[in-house]
Design an enzyme around this catalytic site. Structure first.
Site, PDB file in Angstrom:
ATOM      1  N   GLN A 185       0.123  -0.907  -6.585  1.00 25.95           N
ATOM      2  CA  GLN A 185       1.068  -0.074  -7.352  1.00 25.95           C
ATOM      3  C   GLN A 185       0.675   0.073  -8.813  1.00 25.95           C
ATOM      4  O   GLN A 185       1.344   0.797  -9.559  1.00 25.95           O
ATOM      5  CB  GLN A 185       2.484  -0.670  -7.280  1.00 25.95           C
ATOM      6  CG  GLN A 185       3.082  -0.660  -5.894  1.00 25.95           C
ATOM      7  CD  GLN A 185       3.321   0.751  -5.354  1.00 25.95           C
ATOM      8  OE1 GLN A 185       3.325   1.739  -6.098  1.00 25.95           O
ATOM      9  NE2 GLN A 185       3.526   0.865  -4.062  1.00 25.95           N
ATOM     10  N   HIS A 214       4.445  -7.882  -1.931  1.00 29.15           N
ATOM     11  CA  HIS A 214       4.421  -7.042  -0.731  1.00 29.15           C
ATOM     12  C   HIS A 214       3.895  -7.910   0.418  1.00 29.15           C
ATOM     13  O   HIS A 214       3.097  -8.816   0.199  1.00 29.15           O
ATOM     14  CB  HIS A 214       3.479  -5.863  -0.992  1.00 29.15           C
ATOM     15  CG  HIS A 214       3.476  -4.802   0.057  1.00 29.15           C
ATOM     16  ND1 HIS A 214       2.795  -4.940   1.238  1.00 29.15           N
ATOM     17  CD2 HIS A 214       4.056  -3.579   0.101  1.00 29.15           C
ATOM     18  CE1 HIS A 214       2.954  -3.833   1.969  1.00 29.15           C
ATOM     19  NE2 HIS A 214       3.718  -2.984   1.294  1.00 29.15           N
ATOM     20  N   CYS A 262       8.646  -3.617   2.686  1.00 29.72           N
ATOM     21  CA  CYS A 262       7.656  -4.663   2.993  1.00 29.72           C
ATOM     22  C   CYS A 262       7.743  -5.799   1.983  1.00 29.72           C
ATOM     23  O   CYS A 262       6.724  -6.331   1.521  1.00 29.72           O
ATOM     24  CB  CYS A 262       6.241  -4.095   3.037  1.00 29.72           C
ATOM     25  SG  CYS A 262       5.990  -2.918   4.360  1.00 29.72           S
TER      26      CYS A 262
HETATM   27  N1  PLP Z   1       0.793  -3.993  -2.179  1.00 31.33           N
HETATM   28  C1  PLP Z   1       1.784  -3.275  -2.704  1.00 31.33           C
HETATM   29  C2  PLP Z   1       2.422  -3.745  -3.972  1.00 31.33           C
HETATM   30  C3  PLP Z   1       2.200  -2.099  -2.075  1.00 31.33           C
HETATM   31  O1  PLP Z   1       3.200  -1.393  -2.595  1.00 31.33           O
HETATM   32  C4  PLP Z   1       1.567  -1.699  -0.880  1.00 31.33           C
HETATM   33  C5  PLP Z   1       2.021  -0.500  -0.164  1.00 31.33           C
HETATM   34  O2  PLP Z   1       3.112  -0.026  -0.323  1.00 31.33           O
HETATM   35  C6  PLP Z   1       0.525  -2.483  -0.394  1.00 31.33           C
HETATM   36  C7  PLP Z   1       0.158  -3.629  -1.062  1.00 31.33           C
HETATM   37  C8  PLP Z   1      -0.193  -2.124   0.855  1.00 31.33           C
HETATM   38  O3  PLP Z   1      -0.840  -0.907   0.718  1.00 31.33           O
HETATM   39  P1  PLP Z   1      -1.540  -0.259   2.002  1.00 31.33           P
HETATM   40  O4  PLP Z   1      -0.456  -0.051   3.010  1.00 31.33           O
HETATM   41  O5  PLP Z   1      -2.117   1.006   1.498  1.00 31.33           O
HETATM   42  O6  PLP Z   1      -2.547  -1.231   2.458  1.00 31.33           O
END
Ligand code: PLP
Length: 426
Positions: free
Chosen positions: A204, A124, A366
């Site tokens: 996740q 991500h 993302c």
């Molecule tokens: N990492 C992963 C694998 C994610 O799916 C997400 C959000 O979809 C994030 C990090 C970031 O999460 P947040 O937007 O709550 O900081």
């Protein structure tokens, strides 16, 4: 979980009774934000009605009660992660802030030009961009490992890429697109063989699989409250206390200091050193209640349920000509199903499904480097959780078939279609 168990759990989630566009809501976007159960809302409400005050500062009863509840939430997070010492838990706004904290505090104090941070192409952006910022600032080199033929991150290549310059290995526990769980212990051993820090993006995984940071050899683990059925505005970083206590602060201000002069300050011990300003108290309490809720169900039951639904959805979608699905197959695959209806932009797919009350996500999730590796600009994504029923998965697959039929003949290749405005928000 049996259908009856899931039906009983659904009664804890009032939002699932909603209708959307005159249809019963089918919420298949829990990987973006999970819904919140009544006991979680009740815990937040109880705090707000009866105990609200600022933490760590007041000598009065309400402040003491708020502090006690806030610190109990920290201990709850530590237990959830299998961490013996709550001092390793820092409350953040979300997983993104937790990963930024590590890249900033660890990266800027320990890494030098030419040092390497190893990631995968399937991260991500929250586990890429903080390292990019570090690279721009310090000349650190970011290396990315690709996918193997089976669609997973190529761990042989990852092991081969680890060398004397590798200072951080940072990767996901469960992928937000490919949906599978990585074997943390194997990656930890490879990272530790060269003394590198092993950082895990657990955003996740925390809602779906039991986490044990000690047994899996993790040095730092990040997750978000809103994906585990807690509120937005709260997340957590766990880091090995013996490492965390050697790091400089990330943000400065009240709460994180020991002593302040006009021109200098000294800093508090961990974890307070990393929690500048008034924290999200009600949200931390809500997060702890969400973890209670998950553990009462049993993470192993949730993961088994996710896997069964993913198998059902993938079988249904794979039986449809003109529909493509992505990600590896196997027992490590949880409840995340990315797909495309060939020739139809995923935003059109999501809009069509929304008209039938079915909520899915569409975009690059993302994960632009992963989209590139998969040869697509974007996908639609259905994601399941403990309240998703088998009937909902059937309804979803049937609706995807209607999308395909509706758009038949209206061909624009999703593989070459440029991202649309707004896709960056996905
Ligand atoms: N990492 C992963 C694998 C994610 O799916 C997400 C959000 O979809 C994030 C990090 C970031 O999460 P947040 O937007 O709550 O900081």
């Amino acid at each position: 979980m049996t259908d009856a168990t899931v039906a009983a759990l659904r009664r804890d989630f009032p939002i699932l009774q909603r209708r959307v566009n005159d249809c019963p809501l089918v919420y298949l976007d829990s990987a973006a934000s999970a819904q919140m159960a009544e006991p979680v809302m009740a815990a937040i409400d109880d705090y707000r009605r009866h105990h609200h005050a600022n933490v760590h500062r007041g000598a009065h009863t309400l402040s003491a009660e708020a502090t006690e509840r806030y610190e109990a939430s920290r201990a709850r997070v530590a237990r959830f992660l299998g961490a013996p010492d709550p001092r390793g838990v820092v409350f953040t706004r979300n997983a993104t802030e937790a990963l930024n904290l590590i890249a900033h505090a660890y990266g800027r104090s320990r890494l030098q030009a030419g040092d390497e941070v190893l990631v995968s192409v399937a991260e991500h952006h929250a586990n890429l961009v903080p390292w990019h910022l570090l690279a721009q600032d310090r000349g650190v080199v970011i290396k990315g490992v690709g996918l193997s033929a089976d669609g997973r991150v190529d761990l042989d290549a990852l092991e081969a890429a680890i060398g004397p310059r590798t200072k951080v290995v940072a990767t996901f526990h469960v992928s937000n697109v490919l949906g599978y769980e990585q074997p943390l212990r194997r990656i930890a051993d490879a990272a530790h063989a060269v003394g590198a820090l092993f950082v895990v993006d657990g955003a996740q995984a925390a809602p779906h699989v039991a986490v044990d940071v000690v047994a899996s050899g993790v040095d730092a683990y990040a997750f978000s409250g809103h994906k585990v059925g807690g509120p937005t505005g709260i997340g957590a970083l766990w880091m090995r206390p013996d490492v965390l206590e050697t790091l400089p602060p990330f943000l400065g201000g009240g709460e994180m200091i020991r002593r302040v002069e006009v021109d200098r300050s000294t800093y508090a011990d961990i974890p307070m050193r990393f929690e500048a300003g008034t924290p999200a108290i009600a949200e931390a309490i809500g997060l702890a209640a969400a973890l209670d809720y998950l553990e009462a169900i049993g993470l192993e039951n949730i993961w088994a349920h996710d896997r069964a639904l993913a198998t059902q959805a993938l079988a249904g979608l794979d039986a449809l000509t003109g529909v493509e699905t992505y990600g590896p197959r196997g027992d490590d695959r949880g409840g995340i199903v990315p797909f495309n209806v060939v020739g139809v932009h995923p935003h059109d797919v999501a809009s069509f499904l929304d008209a039938e009350g079915i909520a899915v996500r569409a975009g690059h999730h993302c994960a632009q480097p992963l989209m590139k590796a998969l040869g697509v600009a974007s996908t639609a994504r259905a994601s399941f959780w403990l309240y998703t029923t088998r009937d909902e998965v059937d309804a979803f697959v049937a609706a995807v078939a209607r999308v395909r039929d509706f758009f038949a003949g209206d061909a624009v290749s999703v593989a070459t279609d440029a991202p649309r405005p707004g896709e960056a928000l996905a």
